[in-house]
Design an enzyme around this catalytic site. Structure first.
Site, PDB file in Angstrom:
ATOM      1  CD1 TRP A 111      -2.129  -2.140   1.984  1.00 53.76           C
ATOM      2  CD2 TRP A 111      -2.957  -1.349   0.068  1.00 53.76           C
ATOM      3  NE1 TRP A 111      -3.135  -2.987   1.568  1.00 53.76           N
ATOM      4  CE2 TRP A 111      -3.658  -2.521   0.402  1.00 53.76           C
ATOM      5  CE3 TRP A 111      -3.292  -0.677  -1.109  1.00 53.76           C
ATOM      6  CZ2 TRP A 111      -4.687  -3.045  -0.394  1.00 53.76           C
ATOM      7  CZ3 TRP A 111      -4.317  -1.192  -1.906  1.00 53.76           C
ATOM      8  CH2 TRP A 111      -4.996  -2.358  -1.539  1.00 53.76           C
ATOM      9  CG  ASP A 182      -3.311   3.891   4.163  1.00 57.44           C
ATOM     10  OD1 ASP A 182      -4.390   3.695   4.771  1.00 57.44           O
ATOM     11  OD2 ASP A 182      -2.966   3.239   3.152  1.00 57.44           O
ATOM     12  CE  LYS A 206      -8.891  -3.403   3.766  1.00 54.20           C
ATOM     13  NZ  LYS A 206      -7.820  -2.506   3.430  1.00 54.20           N
TER      14      LYS A 206
HETATM   15  C1  LIG Z   1      -7.233  -1.937   2.045  1.00 55.01           C
HETATM   16  C2  LIG Z   1      -6.188  -0.891   2.123  1.00 55.01           C
HETATM   17  C3  LIG Z   1      -6.072   0.139   1.168  1.00 55.01           C
HETATM   18  C4  LIG Z   1      -6.959   0.217  -0.051  1.00 55.01           C
HETATM   19  O1  LIG Z   1      -8.196   0.652   0.289  1.00 55.01           O
HETATM   20  P1  LIG Z   1      -9.349   0.934  -0.820  1.00 55.01           P
HETATM   21  O2  LIG Z   1     -10.403   1.533   0.043  1.00 55.01           O
HETATM   22  O3  LIG Z   1      -9.693  -0.368  -1.437  1.00 55.01           O
HETATM   23  O4  LIG Z   1      -8.793   1.895  -1.808  1.00 55.01           O
HETATM   24  C5  LIG Z   1      -5.110   1.088   1.352  1.00 55.01           C
HETATM   25  N1  LIG Z   1      -4.280   1.054   2.405  1.00 55.01           N
HETATM   26  C6  LIG Z   1      -4.345   0.071   3.329  1.00 55.01           C
HETATM   27  C7  LIG Z   1      -3.395   0.089   4.479  1.00 55.01           C
HETATM   28  C8  LIG Z   1      -5.291  -0.929   3.216  1.00 55.01           C
HETATM   29  O5  LIG Z   1      -5.364  -1.907   4.140  1.00 55.01           O
END
Ligand SMILES: *Cc1c(COP(=O)(O)O)cnc(C)c1O
Length: 376
Positions: A111, A182, A206
């Site tokens: 990511w 993030d 998540k």
């Molecule tokens: C799942 C995830 C993403 C991607 O998220 P989307 O909402 O599908 O764009 C980005 N960063 C992390 C750390 C993730 O776990």
């Protein structure tokens, strides 16, 4: 019904608490907000206007609980956006890049790499720390201030969903460089010092709700930044902050689910209680991995995620290890445990044990793993 469900170890979209499923299905049939006598309250969350008083109360309470339950400081604006965490990979550099100042990133895996790639399209980007050379099995030591002095911002990924690593504590940057985080896969997994984060974001799917809703929080000082190049209206943080995330139609359903999740965290005793349970759940699995000769934990102690536990199965060669992994996953599936396959880039297995994942599910997995090893 809930007691006979499979144990859901999916990395995302992921498990939510049973009470959230119940409350949400009620609201899909008919909202019935206590004390709300409007006609909208007699309708479904899926069909009422985002400008109605009934929806506005949901929207405002969800924002309030982001502060009160998640601990997002009052200095920060709360935004409910769409486009997932992936759109934030681009919106962050679009809005926060300052002409002539590099954007700095810590690379802790898949990511982070996607975030770095978006920043590179827009301007000078520096990777100031990385754990690529050890297959992202750790969080690298945080660089000293000269590595990022004068940067537009420093970006980290607080939990690496794919590799199973997590910052034990949020870094405190020196100087006035903003920290961008993030937090998609670990927001709310324990109490955190969010005042250290100038801008945080998380795809909801998540730990917070359904896919299609992204939570962003940013210090209001950042709204005064003049972007290095013009930014389209919908991609400007200011547009959404000025309009309380009602510039256009938000994901109204997603916000309702988020509200139900935040109420659940509050009623469980807040992130303190959730964090203590998460520590216990993760410790059981890491203990098992560290004392086994069949299973090998991927993440190093000190960098281990509470949310995503990753491991491989040993074998005399790659073929035997792959065959064992395949058999492990098939038998786990037959025992009612879904979603344990590791991400294709790492292989092996991954147990995602987010906030709503029950402790007895971890116990069931541990018992299954011990039995599988005994037979192997
Ligand atoms: C799942 C995830 C993403 C991607 O998220 P989307 O909402 O599908 O764009 C980005 N960063 C992390 C750390 C993730 O776990």
């Amino acid at each position: 019904l809930m007691s006979t469900r499979p144990y859901n170890f999916s990395a995302g979209p992921a498990i939510l608490p049973p009470v959230v499923f119940e409350r949400t299905s009620e609201a899909v049939r008919r909202l019935d907000v206590p004390g709300d006598t409007s006609l909208e309250s007699q309708l479904s969350i899926l069909e009422i206007s985002h400008r109605s008083k009934t929806y506005d109360a949901i929207h405002q309470e969800a924002m309030e609980l982001c502060h009160a339950v998640l601990g997002i400081p009052r200095t920060h604006a709360i935004l409910f956006l769409q486009g997932g965490a992936s759109l934030q990979f681009a919106m962050v550099p679009m809005n926060l890049r300052i002409e002539g100042k590099a954007a700095c990133y810590v690379d802790t895996g898949a990511w982070s790499k996607k975030a770095i790639a978006e920043s590179k399209q827009l301007g000078p980007t520096e990777v100031i720390a990385s754990s690529a050379d050890t297959r992202y099995d750790r969080i690298p030591a945080f660089p000293s201030a000269d590595a990022y002095a004068g940067a537009s911002y420093v970006h980290i990924t607080t939990n690496n969903t794919i590799f199973g690593t997590e910052y034990a504590e949020l870094p405190q940057l020196e100087g006035d460089v903003p920290l961008v985080a993030d937090m998609s896969s670990n927001i709310g997994d324990r109490p955190m010092l969010l005042e250290r984060v100038a801008l945080g974001y998380a795809g909801a799917q998540k730990n917070l709700g359904p896919s299609g809703l992204t939570l962003v929080f940013l210090h209001r000082d950042l709204l005064a930044r003049e972007p290095a190049s013009p930014v389209p209206t919908m991609l400007r943080y200011g547009t959404h902050a000025e309009n309380d995330s009602l510039y256009n139609t938000p994901n109204t359903f997603g916000v309702l689910v988020l509200l139900n999740v935040l109420r659940w965290i509050r009623d469980e005793g807040g992130t303190q209680a959730i964090g203590a349970r998460n520590q216990r759940k993760a410790a059981k699995l890491y203990e098992l991995l560290d004392t086994s000769s069949l299973y090998q934990a991927h993440a190093q102690p000190g960098s281990r995620s509470l949310m995503n536990v990753t491991w491989t199965l040993a074998g005399k060669d790659e073929d035997e290890s792959a065959a064992r992994t395949k058999r492990f996953l098939a038998e786990a599936e037959a025992a009612g445990m879904s979603g344990l396959k590791g991400h294709r880039s790492v292989g092996g297995c991954r147990a995602s044990i987010y906030n709503a994942f029950p402790e007895e599910g971890v116990d069931a997995l541990c018992a299954f793993m011990r039995e599988f090893e005994r037979k192997a």
